[in-house]
Design an enzyme around this catalytic site. Structure first.
Site, PDB file in Angstrom:
ATOM      1  N   ILE A   1      29.486 -23.586   0.957  1.00 33.99           N
ATOM      2  CA  ILE A   1      29.217 -24.763   1.260  1.00 33.99           C
ATOM      3  C   ILE A   1      31.156 -25.267   2.605  1.00 33.99           C
ATOM      4  O   ILE A   1      31.642 -25.450   3.020  1.00 33.99           O
ATOM      5  CB  ILE A   1      29.363 -26.069   0.638  1.00 33.99           C
ATOM      6  CG1 ILE A   1      27.559 -25.719   0.568  1.00 33.99           C
ATOM      7  CG2 ILE A   1      29.514 -27.311   1.716  1.00 33.99           C
ATOM      8  CD1 ILE A   1      27.250 -26.949  -0.713  1.00 33.99           C
TER       9      ILE A   1
ATOM     10  N   VAL B   1      31.420 -23.044   5.072  1.00 34.37           N
ATOM     11  CA  VAL B   1      30.377 -22.682   6.247  1.00 34.37           C
ATOM     12  C   VAL B   1      31.290 -23.918   7.264  1.00 34.37           C
ATOM     13  O   VAL B   1      31.157 -24.544   8.558  1.00 34.37           O
ATOM     14  CB  VAL B   1      28.586 -23.289   6.045  1.00 34.37           C
ATOM     15  CG1 VAL B   1      28.692 -23.776   7.146  1.00 34.37           C
ATOM     16  CG2 VAL B   1      28.641 -21.815   6.149  1.00 34.37           C
ATOM     17  N   GLU B   2      31.442 -24.652   6.781  1.00 35.78           N
ATOM     18  CA  GLU B   2      32.170 -26.390   6.728  1.00 35.78           C
ATOM     19  C   GLU B   2      33.242 -26.226   7.909  1.00 35.78           C
ATOM     20  O   GLU B   2      33.698 -26.977   8.779  1.00 35.78           O
ATOM     21  CB  GLU B   2      31.840 -27.196   5.483  1.00 35.78           C
ATOM     22  CG  GLU B   2      30.790 -28.137   5.066  1.00 35.78           C
ATOM     23  CD  GLU B   2      29.633 -28.807   6.797  1.00 35.78           C
ATOM     24  OE1 GLU B   2      30.610 -28.691   7.401  1.00 35.78           O
ATOM     25  OE2 GLU B   2      29.397 -29.113   5.716  1.00 35.78           O
ATOM     26  N   SER B   3      34.156 -25.599   7.104  1.00 36.11           N
ATOM     27  CA  SER B   3      35.604 -25.982   7.467  1.00 36.11           C
ATOM     28  C   SER B   3      36.433 -24.516   7.488  1.00 36.11           C
ATOM     29  O   SER B   3      37.553 -24.077   7.990  1.00 36.11           O
ATOM     30  CB  SER B   3      36.535 -26.502   6.809  1.00 36.11           C
ATOM     31  OG  SER B   3      36.745 -26.340   5.261  1.00 36.11           O
TER      32      SER B   3
ATOM     33  N   TYR C   1      22.742 -24.444   9.612  1.00 34.44           N
ATOM     34  CA  TYR C   1      23.074 -25.144   8.519  1.00 34.44           C
ATOM     35  C   TYR C   1      23.065 -24.585   7.288  1.00 34.44           C
ATOM     36  O   TYR C   1      23.844 -23.539   6.231  1.00 34.44           O
ATOM     37  CB  TYR C   1      23.832 -26.062   8.574  1.00 34.44           C
ATOM     38  CG  TYR C   1      24.805 -26.830   6.983  1.00 34.44           C
ATOM     39  CD1 TYR C   1      25.779 -26.535   7.170  1.00 34.44           C
ATOM     40  CD2 TYR C   1      24.285 -27.054   6.486  1.00 34.44           C
ATOM     41  CE1 TYR C   1      27.200 -26.374   6.171  1.00 34.44           C
ATOM     42  CE2 TYR C   1      24.981 -27.895   5.203  1.00 34.44           C
ATOM     43  CZ  TYR C   1      26.350 -27.368   5.468  1.00 34.44           C
ATOM     44  OH  TYR C   1      27.500 -27.987   4.358  1.00 34.44           O
TER      45      TYR C   1
END
Length: 196
Positions: free
Chosen positions: A67, A70-72, A178
Site C-alpha cells: 500500500i 502504491v500510495e507514495s 489501485y
C-alpha cells in the site's frame, strides 16, 4: 527453379558488433532476472516500523509495504492534490477519526509526515476496514482508496461483488487500478521478501 545460394559471411567488425549486442542482451536478461534488480524497484523502507504496525494490527507487513509503495513510493513528504499526506496518504479528516478511535498519539496534520505515525495510523485503518468488510481484503483495499461508503454501495447494489477476481467491475477507474496495483505489488513483495 534453382534458388541462388546466399552466403552469410560476417566481417570481423560485424562479428564484434553481433558479439557486443548478444552480450548486452545476456547482461540485460541477467540483471532484470535478478532479485537485486527487482528489490530496487520494490524496496521496503521503514521496515521496523512496518513490522511493528503489522504485528500490532494483525496484518501482513508486506501488505502494508504494498500500500505504501502504491500510495507514495515510500516518500514521506508526499501530499496529494486532494490533501492526502505521507507514506500511506491519509486524509487529515480520516487521521482525526483514527486518532479518536485508536490509541495512537496524534497532534494534528503535521504528524502525518512522520513515517512512524503515518504507518501506525494507516495500518490501524486498514485493519478497521478489513473488520468492516468482514475479512474481505479486496473490498477493504478498495475502500482505502475510494472510501468505505462507496465500496459498500457498490457491493450492496450488485455493481461489484467485492472480490479481486472481479475488480474490473469496479466503476471508478482509479480504484479499479489501485486495487490491481496493490495486489500486484503484494505478490512481488511476497516473491522478493519471503522472510520479511
Amino acid at each position: 527453379m534453382i534458388w541462388p545460394r546466399i552466403s552469410w559471411v560476417l566481417t570481423p567488425k560485424a562479428k564484434r558488433k553481433v558479439a557486443i549486442i548478444l552480450g548486452l542482451i545476456f547482461l540485460i536478461v541477467m540483471v532484470v532476472g535478478s532479485d537485486g534488480f527487482w528489490r530496487l524497484l520494490y524496496p521496503i523502507h521503514h521496515a521496523e516500523t512496518i513490522r511493528q504496525a503489522a504485528e500490532k494490527n494483525n496484518l501482513d507487513p508486506l501488505l502494508i509495504a504494498s500500500i505504501i509503495r502504491v500510495e507514495s513510493k515510500f516518500r514521506a513528504e508526499n501530499v496529494s492534490k486532494v490533501g492526502a499526506v505521507g507514506l500511506m496518504q491519509l486524509m487529515p479528516e480520516t487521521a482525526d477519526w483514527i486518532a479518536k478511535e485508536s490509541d495512537i498519539p496524534y497532534r494534528g496534520t503535521v504528524d502525518l509526515s512522520d513515517p512512524e505515525t503515518n504507518i501506525h495510523m494507516g495500518s490501524w485503518y486498514i485493519t478497521s476496514l478489513i473488520k468492516q468488510f468482514k475479512g474481505n481484503r479486496a473490498a477493504a483495499i478498495a475502500a482505502y482508496n475510494a472510501g468505505p461508503g462507496r465500496v459498500s454501495r457498490w457491493i450492496n447494489e450488485g455493481v461489484w461483488d467485492g472480490t479481486f477476481e472481479t475488480s474490473e467491475k469496479i466503476p471508478v477507474g482509479e480504484t479499479r487500478h489501485y486495487i490491481q496495483r496493490v495486489f500486484f505489488s503484494y505478490e512481488k513483495y511476497q516473491q522478493l521478501y519471503p522472510n520479511f
